[in-house]
Motif scaffolding. Structure first.
Motif, PDB file in Angstrom:
ATOM      1  N   SER A  25       0.857  -1.195   0.000  1.00 33.03           N
ATOM      2  CA  SER A  25       0.000   0.000   0.000  1.00 33.03           C
ATOM      3  C   SER A  25       0.885   1.234   0.000  1.00 33.03           C
ATOM      4  N   ASP A  26       0.251   2.391  -0.142  1.00 31.93           N
ATOM      5  CA  ASP A  26       0.959   3.679  -0.107  1.00 31.93           C
ATOM      6  C   ASP A  26       2.074   3.730  -1.145  1.00 31.93           C
ATOM      7  N   GLY A  27       1.831   3.167  -2.343  1.00 30.32           N
ATOM      8  CA  GLY A  27       2.847   3.176  -3.382  1.00 30.32           C
ATOM      9  C   GLY A  27       3.009   4.554  -4.001  1.00 30.32           C
ATOM     10  N   LYS A  42       0.980   8.170  -7.735  1.00 31.71           N
ATOM     11  CA  LYS A  42       0.572   7.158  -6.759  1.00 31.71           C
ATOM     12  C   LYS A  42       0.160   5.879  -7.491  1.00 31.71           C
ATOM     13  N   PHE A  43       0.369   4.745  -6.825  1.00 32.37           N
ATOM     14  CA  PHE A  43      -0.076   3.477  -7.395  1.00 32.37           C
ATOM     15  C   PHE A  43      -0.390   2.524  -6.251  1.00 32.37           C
ATOM     16  N   SER A  44      -1.111   1.467  -6.600  1.00 33.29           N
ATOM     17  CA  SER A  44      -1.464   0.450  -5.609  1.00 33.29           C
ATOM     18  C   SER A  44      -1.384  -0.920  -6.275  1.00 33.29           C
ATOM     19  N   SER A  45      -1.751  -1.945  -5.543  1.00 36.41           N
ATOM     20  CA  SER A  45      -1.689  -3.292  -6.090  1.00 36.41           C
ATOM     21  C   SER A  45      -2.741  -3.525  -7.172  1.00 36.41           C
ATOM     22  N   VAL A  63      11.068   5.032  -5.479  1.00 35.54           N
ATOM     23  CA  VAL A  63       9.828   4.305  -5.242  1.00 35.54           C
ATOM     24  C   VAL A  63       9.708   4.030  -3.739  1.00 35.54           C
ATOM     25  N   LEU A  64       8.527   4.358  -3.186  1.00 35.89           N
ATOM     26  CA  LEU A  64       8.244   4.105  -1.781  1.00 35.89           C
ATOM     27  C   LEU A  64       6.965   3.283  -1.671  1.00 35.89           C
ATOM     28  N   VAL A  65       6.986   2.251  -0.831  1.00 37.69           N
ATOM     29  CA  VAL A  65       5.813   1.409  -0.607  1.00 37.69           C
ATOM     30  C   VAL A  65       5.800   0.938   0.847  1.00 37.69           C
ATOM     31  N   THR A  66       4.669   0.401   1.240  1.00 34.84           N
ATOM     32  CA  THR A  66       4.541  -0.288   2.523  1.00 34.84           C
ATOM     33  C   THR A  66       4.123  -1.715   2.220  1.00 34.84           C
ATOM     34  N   THR A  67       5.014  -2.657   2.476  1.00 31.50           N
ATOM     35  CA  THR A  67       4.721  -4.055   2.167  1.00 31.50           C
ATOM     36  C   THR A  67       3.855  -4.667   3.254  1.00 31.50           C
ATOM     37  N   LYS A  68       2.996  -5.608   2.837  1.00 28.43           N
ATOM     38  CA  LYS A  68       2.047  -6.214   3.769  1.00 28.43           C
ATOM     39  C   LYS A  68       1.964  -7.713   3.551  1.00 28.43           C
ATOM     40  N   ASP A  69       1.846  -8.409   4.656  1.00 26.22           N
ATOM     41  CA  ASP A  69       1.548  -9.841   4.642  1.00 26.22           C
ATOM     42  C   ASP A  69       0.061  -9.961   4.937  1.00 26.22           C
ATOM     43  N   GLY A  70      -0.735 -10.085   3.884  1.00 28.31           N
ATOM     44  CA  GLY A  70      -2.186 -10.012   4.053  1.00 28.31           C
ATOM     45  C   GLY A  70      -2.581  -8.567   4.314  1.00 28.31           C
ATOM     46  N   VAL A 104      11.945   1.369   0.303  1.00 32.47           N
ATOM     47  CA  VAL A 104      12.312   2.410  -0.641  1.00 32.47           C
ATOM     48  C   VAL A 104      13.442   1.913  -1.530  1.00 32.47           C
ATOM     49  N   VAL A 105      13.440   2.367  -2.766  1.00 31.27           N
ATOM     50  CA  VAL A 105      14.526   2.098  -3.698  1.00 31.27           C
ATOM     51  C   VAL A 105      14.672   3.300  -4.611  1.00 31.27           C
ATOM     52  N   GLU A 106      15.910   3.612  -4.961  1.00 32.78           N
ATOM     53  CA  GLU A 106      16.190   4.779  -5.807  1.00 32.78           C
ATOM     54  C   GLU A 106      17.155   4.351  -6.903  1.00 32.78           C
ATOM     55  N   ILE A 107      16.821   4.695  -8.137  1.00 27.01           N
ATOM     56  CA  ILE A 107      17.681   4.347  -9.274  1.00 27.01           C
ATOM     57  C   ILE A 107      17.843   5.560 -10.178  1.00 27.01           C
ATOM     58  N   SER A 108      18.913   5.535 -10.948  1.00 23.71           N
ATOM     59  CA  SER A 108      19.170   6.555 -11.966  1.00 23.71           C
ATOM     60  C   SER A 108      19.661   5.857 -13.221  1.00 23.71           C
ATOM     61  N   GLN A 109      19.986   6.633 -14.228  1.00 24.14           N
ATOM     62  CA  GLN A 109      20.409   6.012 -15.489  1.00 24.14           C
ATOM     63  C   GLN A 109      21.693   5.205 -15.337  1.00 24.14           C
ATOM     64  N   LYS A 110      22.579   5.636 -14.459  1.00 20.88           N
ATOM     65  CA  LYS A 110      23.850   4.903 -14.300  1.00 20.88           C
ATOM     66  C   LYS A 110      23.642   3.515 -13.697  1.00 20.88           C
ATOM     67  N   ASP A 111      22.484   3.284 -13.093  1.00 24.96           N
ATOM     68  CA  ASP A 111      22.200   1.972 -12.506  1.00 24.96           C
ATOM     69  C   ASP A 111      21.624   0.988 -13.510  1.00 24.96           C
ATOM     70  N   LEU A 112      21.168   1.487 -14.638  1.00 23.74           N
ATOM     71  CA  LEU A 112      20.526   0.623 -15.631  1.00 23.74           C
ATOM     72  C   LEU A 112      21.560  -0.013 -16.554  1.00 23.74           C
ATOM     73  N   PRO A 113      21.386  -1.266 -16.920  1.00 25.24           N
ATOM     74  CA  PRO A 113      22.267  -1.882 -17.920  1.00 25.24           C
ATOM     75  C   PRO A 113      22.146  -1.167 -19.269  1.00 25.24           C
ATOM     76  N   ILE A 114      23.191  -1.289 -20.080  1.00 27.27           N
ATOM     77  CA  ILE A 114      23.204  -0.607 -21.374  1.00 27.27           C
ATOM     78  C   ILE A 114      22.029  -1.050 -22.239  1.00 27.27           C
ATOM     79  N   GLN A 115      21.683  -2.347 -22.179  1.00 27.93           N
ATOM     80  CA  GLN A 115      20.578  -2.843 -22.996  1.00 27.93           C
ATOM     81  C   GLN A 115      19.272  -2.130 -22.674  1.00 27.93           C
ATOM     82  N   LEU A 116      19.071  -1.810 -21.398  1.00 25.99           N
ATOM     83  CA  LEU A 116      17.840  -1.102 -21.023  1.00 25.99           C
ATOM     84  C   LEU A 116      17.936   0.376 -21.368  1.00 25.99           C
ATOM     85  N   LEU A 117      19.117   0.943 -21.245  1.00 19.00           N
ATOM     86  CA  LEU A 117      19.280   2.354 -21.610  1.00 19.00           C
ATOM     87  C   LEU A 117      18.975   2.595 -23.083  1.00 19.00           C
TER      88      LEU A 117
END
Length: 270
Positions: A25-27, A42-45, A63-70, A104-117
């Motif tokens: 939740s809270d995506g 904002k996004f959700s499941s 990206v920020l989320v709150t993970t839930k078990d049920g 939380v996770v944070e990415i930029s272009q330098k983190d992406l493989p060349i194939q994805l870039l």
């Protein structure tokens, strides 16, 4: 290289009929730009981001989320943001998740493989959650984004790796068989050896040990004949047995013939 992260995480689910599953939740996804043009969605499941985001060369995607078990907020064993291109190539980015489920996770272009870039199509980002136990894992597409490279610098180069598979049929062209020397050469050497035979018959050596000397020089002539046949018409497998037989005869007769010569030398007769 392909990273089958989604399949690996889902394999952690052990009970197919489990009542609960990992969700979130809270995506929130935020693209921070130095130019000040930040984008927040904002996004959700069940509801993904409708518009396609853009990740510039100086931007950061968070990206920020709150993970839930049920229904309870909880930390899963595995939590990844998986970025995938149209061909199926994936790159996983693990979330830092607290015990409260805040991730939380944070990415930029330098983190992406060349194939994805270099992908011409938008990239799909999915949230992958899973753990040991009876709770089912989940793979949820949450948003798409395109990569906008720096227009000032040149795009990174990439060559596809060598793939082993069926190749085109190869037609071998073999060299011609090695040619034998001219027959006149072999005949000349044979005649040169044969020319010495008459002198032997009138020499003292032949008179002292006629059988040994005759057999020894006869084996030499026979060896010349074998080589002549090999150069003219025989192949190697035909010549080898004849060479072996003549060689044995030359060794046995030569031992006696040379022994007789040695005795005359010691006696001072030559």
């Amino acid at each position: 290289m392909r990273f089958p992260v989604a399949s690996a995480i889902l394999a952690l689910a052990t009970v197919a009929s489990a009542a609960s599953s990992w969700t979130f939740s809270d995506g929130t996804v935020k693209v921070s730009s130095k130019a000040g043009n930040d984008a927040v969605e904002k996004f959700s499941s069940v509801d993904r981001v409708r518009r396609t985001l853009t990740l510039g060369h100086q931007d950061k995607l968070k990206v920020l989320v709150t993970t839930k078990d049920g229904s309870a907020a909880k930390r899963p064993h595995q939590a990844f943001l998986v970025v995938k291109e149209a061909s199926g190539l994936e790159a996983p980015f693990p979330l830092a998740v607290k015990d409260t489920g805040k991730g939380v996770v944070e990415i930029s272009q330098k983190d992406l493989p060349i194939q994805l870039l270099l992908s011409p199509a938008p990239l799909e980002a999915s949230l992958v959650l899973g753990s040991f136990g009876s709770t089912k894992g989940s793979v949820t597409p949450v948003f798409d984004f395109t990569v906008k490279l720096d227009p000032v610098t040149s795009a990174p180069s990439y060559e596809k790796p060598l793939r082993y598979g069926k190749l085109a049929e190869i037609h071998h062209i073999f060299r011609d068989d090695p040619k034998n020397p001219p027959k006149i050469v072999s005949i000349s050497f044979a005649v040169a050896v044969a020319a010495t035979v008459p002198a032997l018959f009138i020499g003292k050596a032949l008179g002292s040990a006629p059988i040994s000397h005759a057999a020894f020089f006869g084996s030499i002539l026979a060896m010349e004949g074998v080589f002549f046949l090999y150069y003219t018409q025989w192949n190697l497998f035909q010549a080898l047995p004849a060479i072996a037989a003549v060689g044995v005869a030359a060794f046995l007769s030569g031992t006696k013939a040379l022994g007789e010569v040695q005795r005359r030398r010691l006696a001072g007769e030559r």
